[in-house]
Design a protein around this motif. Structure first.
Motif, PDB file in Angstrom:
ATOM      1  N   ASP A 165      89.326   8.655   9.902  1.00  0.00           N
ATOM      2  CA  ASP A 165      90.643   9.044   9.405  1.00  0.00           C
ATOM      3  C   ASP A 165      91.600   7.859   9.402  1.00  0.00           C
ATOM      4  N   GLY A 166      91.396   6.924  10.314  1.00  0.00           N
ATOM      5  CA  GLY A 166      92.285   5.778  10.414  1.00  0.00           C
ATOM      6  C   GLY A 166      91.514   4.501  10.662  1.00  0.00           C
ATOM      7  N   VAL A 167      91.918   3.434   9.944  1.00  0.00           N
ATOM      8  CA  VAL A 167      91.297   2.118  10.100  1.00  0.00           C
ATOM      9  C   VAL A 167      92.399   1.067  10.101  1.00  0.00           C
ATOM     10  N   ARG A 168      92.411   0.215  11.142  1.00  0.00           N
ATOM     11  CA  ARG A 168      93.353  -0.896  11.162  1.00  0.00           C
ATOM     12  C   ARG A 168      92.590  -2.177  11.494  1.00  0.00           C
ATOM     13  N   VAL A 169      92.652  -3.139  10.572  1.00  0.00           N
ATOM     14  CA  VAL A 169      91.941  -4.406  10.730  1.00  0.00           C
ATOM     15  C   VAL A 169      92.955  -5.510  10.976  1.00  0.00           C
ATOM     16  N   ASP A 170      92.744  -6.281  12.030  1.00  0.00           N
ATOM     17  CA  ASP A 170      93.667  -7.348  12.400  1.00  0.00           C
ATOM     18  C   ASP A 170      92.893  -8.647  12.550  1.00  0.00           C
ATOM     19  N   ALA A 171      93.246  -9.647  11.752  1.00  0.00           N
ATOM     20  CA  ALA A 171      92.668 -10.993  11.869  1.00  0.00           C
ATOM     21  C   ALA A 171      93.830 -11.966  12.016  1.00  0.00           C
ATOM     22  N   ASN A 172      94.229 -12.235  13.268  1.00  0.00           N
ATOM     23  CA  ASN A 172      95.425 -13.015  13.566  1.00  0.00           C
ATOM     24  C   ASN A 172      95.065 -14.484  13.778  1.00  0.00           C
ATOM     25  N   PRO A 173      95.538 -15.387  12.920  1.00  0.00           N
ATOM     26  CA  PRO A 173      95.218 -16.817  13.095  1.00  0.00           C
ATOM     27  C   PRO A 173      95.690 -17.364  14.425  1.00  0.00           C
ATOM     28  N   ALA A 174      96.731 -16.763  14.996  1.00  0.00           N
ATOM     29  CA  ALA A 174      97.237 -17.252  16.280  1.00  0.00           C
ATOM     30  C   ALA A 174      96.225 -17.048  17.405  1.00  0.00           C
ATOM     31  N   MET A 175      95.260 -16.154  17.213  1.00  0.00           N
ATOM     32  CA  MET A 175      94.253 -15.887  18.229  1.00  0.00           C
ATOM     33  C   MET A 175      92.996 -16.729  18.028  1.00  0.00           C
ATOM     34  N   ALA A 176      93.021 -17.652  17.058  1.00  0.00           N
ATOM     35  CA  ALA A 176      91.836 -18.437  16.725  1.00  0.00           C
ATOM     36  C   ALA A 176      91.483 -19.406  17.851  1.00  0.00           C
ATOM     37  N   LYS A 177      90.180 -19.607  18.051  1.00  0.00           N
ATOM     38  CA  LYS A 177      89.662 -20.620  18.958  1.00  0.00           C
ATOM     39  C   LYS A 177      88.652 -21.456  18.197  1.00  0.00           C
ATOM     40  N   ASP A 178      88.829 -22.754  18.270  1.00  0.00           N
ATOM     41  CA  ASP A 178      87.972 -23.665  17.509  1.00  0.00           C
ATOM     42  C   ASP A 178      87.974 -23.295  16.028  1.00  0.00           C
ATOM     43  N   GLN A 179      89.134 -22.900  15.521  1.00  0.00           N
ATOM     44  CA  GLN A 179      89.349 -22.557  14.112  1.00  0.00           C
ATOM     45  C   GLN A 179      88.507 -21.359  13.665  1.00  0.00           C
ATOM     46  N   ARG A 180      88.142 -20.490  14.616  1.00  0.00           N
ATOM     47  CA  ARG A 180      87.473 -19.224  14.320  1.00  0.00           C
ATOM     48  C   ARG A 180      88.416 -18.086  14.683  1.00  0.00           C
ATOM     49  N   ILE A 181      88.634 -17.189  13.719  1.00  0.00           N
ATOM     50  CA  ILE A 181      89.593 -16.103  13.902  1.00  0.00           C
ATOM     51  C   ILE A 181      88.845 -14.827  14.283  1.00  0.00           C
ATOM     52  N   PRO A 182      89.090 -14.274  15.459  1.00  0.00           N
ATOM     53  CA  PRO A 182      88.450 -12.997  15.804  1.00  0.00           C
ATOM     54  C   PRO A 182      89.038 -11.865  14.965  1.00  0.00           C
ATOM     55  N   VAL A 183      88.195 -10.916  14.623  1.00  0.00           N
ATOM     56  CA  VAL A 183      88.614  -9.773  13.813  1.00  0.00           C
ATOM     57  C   VAL A 183      88.540  -8.530  14.687  1.00  0.00           C
ATOM     58  N   ALA A 184      89.675  -7.888  14.871  1.00  0.00           N
ATOM     59  CA  ALA A 184      89.744  -6.677  15.693  1.00  0.00           C
ATOM     60  C   ALA A 184      89.950  -5.468  14.788  1.00  0.00           C
ATOM     61  N   VAL A 185      89.114  -4.461  14.980  1.00  0.00           N
ATOM     62  CA  VAL A 185      89.175  -3.248  14.159  1.00  0.00           C
ATOM     63  C   VAL A 185      89.419  -2.054  15.066  1.00  0.00           C
ATOM     64  N   GLN A 186      90.485  -1.334  14.775  1.00  0.00           N
ATOM     65  CA  GLN A 186      90.815  -0.118  15.515  1.00  0.00           C
ATOM     66  C   GLN A 186      90.449   1.090  14.648  1.00  0.00           C
ATOM     67  N   LEU A 187      89.616   1.982  15.173  1.00  0.00           N
ATOM     68  CA  LEU A 187      89.101   3.105  14.397  1.00  0.00           C
ATOM     69  C   LEU A 187      89.540   4.436  14.994  1.00  0.00           C
ATOM     70  N   THR A 188      89.835   5.383  14.113  1.00  0.00           N
ATOM     71  CA  THR A 188      90.092   6.763  14.500  1.00  0.00           C
ATOM     72  C   THR A 188      89.115   7.644  13.731  1.00  0.00           C
ATOM     73  N   THR A 189      88.196   8.261  14.454  1.00  0.00           N
ATOM     74  CA  THR A 189      87.145   9.048  13.814  1.00  0.00           C
ATOM     75  C   THR A 189      87.701  10.368  13.296  1.00  0.00           C
ATOM     76  N   LYS A 190      87.252  10.751  12.100  1.00  0.00           N
ATOM     77  CA  LYS A 190      87.706  12.029  11.548  1.00  0.00           C
ATOM     78  C   LYS A 190      86.989  13.200  12.217  1.00  0.00           C
ATOM     79  N   GLU A 191      87.511  14.370  12.013  1.00  0.00           N
ATOM     80  CA  GLU A 191      86.854  15.563  12.536  1.00  0.00           C
ATOM     81  C   GLU A 191      85.433  15.647  11.972  1.00  0.00           C
ATOM     82  N   PRO A 192      84.463  16.071  12.779  1.00  0.00           N
ATOM     83  CA  PRO A 192      83.062  16.004  12.334  1.00  0.00           C
ATOM     84  C   PRO A 192      82.718  16.943  11.189  1.00  0.00           C
TER      85      PRO A 192
END
Length: 553
Positions: A215-242
């Motif tokens: 039901d909900g998807v939020r993808v965050d790729a923040n350059p400020a969190m990069a290490k060695d010029q690699r940006i971690p990608v954080a995904v927050q998920l909200t599962t829909k009713e089954p």
């Protein structure tokens, strides 16, 4: 009474006039005395508006007139514009390897009139591209604009050092999802260490949204969190009713009122398996179906589906009746170019009455289907086309009552000219190759006529007949349509069309039926609702009414 602004420019220059007007803005309810005090401010604003477009030698005079409607008059002698002399726009660093950075600054050419807006747009274009492609350490090492109003010349120097291109790091999923991490990782449309491109982040978001699990998807790729010029990608998920249950009502002149039910279990286990059922009830057709789906790799476009169902149908009025049971697997996949393919193996068992004939047939039919759609809008397109090809076969003695090679083809096209003139075309072809046609049941024969075939004729009314004039279906079918629509408003259109087609048993000069008609279209949230009146030209029948709805491609 609101005060009025009047801008007079010599020689006439519509762009300059618009820019001055916008810079000075609304004068509000100022009276004559207030306009006199404001005129010096308006003078400076007009001067800035001229300089923004390269006119540094303009002469400006202001005048205020009183009366019931106070007026501020700005008279401008624009003079000669400043032109570009030396222009240097250069990119350094890893960005030089990307084609999108080539040609930047082409709008800043020696001899062109200086336009501060174009200069700023060029800088912003460089920054936007750098942000999209991951040059987060980039900077302008030189940005210089020198104007010599007396000489009427300007020099520009822009030097951008992009630095290294950042890369995408690990994708981490968080939230209440019950899924196996391997399944989620297989939905990611890029690999670790892929060069950063913001469109890949959008693709990841859309892929997860389209999976049907969340039901909900939020993808965050923040350059400020990069290490060695690699940006971690954080995904927050909200599962829909089954589970979901849907109920639908519909109507068309082909099958009349229709009631449908859809029930789906969106996920069954951590591997993302799902299953569901559908039911449709109408006067000529009742069916119920079940399916179980397993995601493959990649899981969004490759799926293994086991499907089965039962359908009772009255075909061509009541000339043919069919009770059909189907069962078998389907492998759905999609190519990178957008073509979708379905490989299937279907077992069919059909009991039927066909005119004064009745029987029972069994077929085991491997098949392949390809389809492709290109459209600027899935619900209400203005440009696009659809292609569909289907091929299936059966072998006598291999769980089948006859040898059969069956093929179908569909092409639909739509184009819009001058915003209001829409042209639609459709071609449908079908054919059965067999030496035992009497063993072919009604569901595998071809009929024409109806809302989606040849208007002006009833649903499945065009067909070969037996000695009792019962419509029993043909070996081959062709149906074509050409339609013109004129848009009266964004929601309403009128249409005229010509349809032609028939179902027949011989390819030697088949007798095609033709109809013409007119109709009205209303663009609803689920696609156009179509109301047509069609006149058959071959059989002397009266005008037929047709009602249908849904996307035109």
């Amino acid at each position: 009474m609101a005060a009025e602004l009047e801008v007079r420019i010599k020689p006439g220059n519509a762009r300059l006039k618009e820019n001055v007007t916008n810079h000075v803005g609304d004068l509000g309810n100022r009276d004559e005395e207030q306009l006199l005090r404001y005129s010096s401010i308006a003078h400076r604003q007009a001067e800035q508006a001229l300089q923004a477009l390269g006119y540094y030698q303009g002469r400006i005079q202001t005048e205020v007139r009183g009366g019931s409607t106070p007026r501020l008059i700005i008279r401008i002698d624009a003079g000669s514009p400043v032109r570009l002399r030396n222009v240097s726009v250069r990119i350094e660093g890893d960005a030089t390897q990307l084609s999108d950075f080539k040609g930047i600054g082409d709008s800043l050419k020696p001899g062109a009139i200086l336009d501060h807006g174009v200069y700023e747009e060029t800088k912003q274009q460089i920054l936007n591209l750098a942000s999209r492609y991951g040059f987060f350490a980039g900077r302008f090492t030189r940005q210089r604009l020198v104007v010599d109003p007396a000489a009427g010349k300007a020099d520009i120097e822009l030097l951008y050092d992009s630095g290294p291109r950042y890369r995408l790091g690990e994708v981490a999923f968080n939230g209440d999802d019950p899924f196996d991490k391997d399944l989620l990782q297989r939905m990611v449309p890029f690999k670790r260490d892929t060069p950063y491109d913001s469109s890949l982040i959008v693709d990841l978001n859309q892929a997860l949204q389209s999976s049907g699990y969340f039901d909900g998807v939020r993808v965050d790729a923040n350059p400020a969190m990069a290490k060695d010029q690699r940006i971690p990608v954080a995904v927050q998920l909200t599962t829909k009713e089954p589970r979901t249950l849907g109920v639908g009502l519909g109507f068309s002149t082909d099958i009349g009122p229709r009631l449908s039910f859809d029930w789906e279990r969106h996920w069954v286990n951590p591997e993302g398996h799902s299953y569901g059922a559908q039911m449709e009830l109408s006067d000529p057709r009742q069916n119920i179906g079940f399916w179980y789906e397993i995601p493959l790799d990649p899981p969004l476009t490759n799926k293994l589906r086991y499907a089965g169902g039962y359908q009772y149908q009255e075909i061509a009025g009541t000339d043919s009746k069919s009770s059909l049971l189907t069962l078998g697997p389907e492998w759905h996949s999609q190519y990178e170019n957008g073509w979708q393919r379905v490989l299937s193996l279907k077992w069919l068992n059909e009991d039927y009455h066909r005119g004064d004939d009745s029987g029972s047939s069994t077929f085991l039919m491997p098949g392949v289907a390809f389809n492709y759609m290109r459209s600027d809008n899935r619900i209400n397109p203005s440009q696009g086309y659809r292609l569909e090809f289907k091929l299936s076969a059966a072998k006598d003695g291999v769980l089948s009552n006859a040898d059969l090679l069956r093929s179908e083809m569909l092409f639909k096209g739509l184009t819009t000219l001058w915003k209001r003139h829409r042209f639609l075309g459709r071609i449908q072809l079908g054919g059965n190759l067999t030496d035992e046609y009497k063993s072919i049941p009604p569901s595998l024969r071809f009929f024409a006529g109806g809302d989606q075939s040849v208007r002006g004729y009833d649903y499945q009314d065009l067909s070969p007949t037996n000695s009792d004039n019962d419509r029993i279906g043909g070996r081959f079918m062709v149906a074509a349509s050409a339609e013109y629509q004129y848009s009266l408003t964004d929601k309403w259109r009128i249409a005229s069309f010509i349809d032609q087609g028939n179902a027949f048993n011989s390819l030697d000069a088949p007798a095609l039926k033709t109809s013409v008609g007119m109709g009205v279209r209303w663009v609803s949230p689920v696609g156009p609702i179509r109301v047509d009146l069609a006149q058959p030209l071959d059989d002397g029948g009266g005008i037929h009414f047709h009602f249908s709805m849904g996307p035109e491609l």
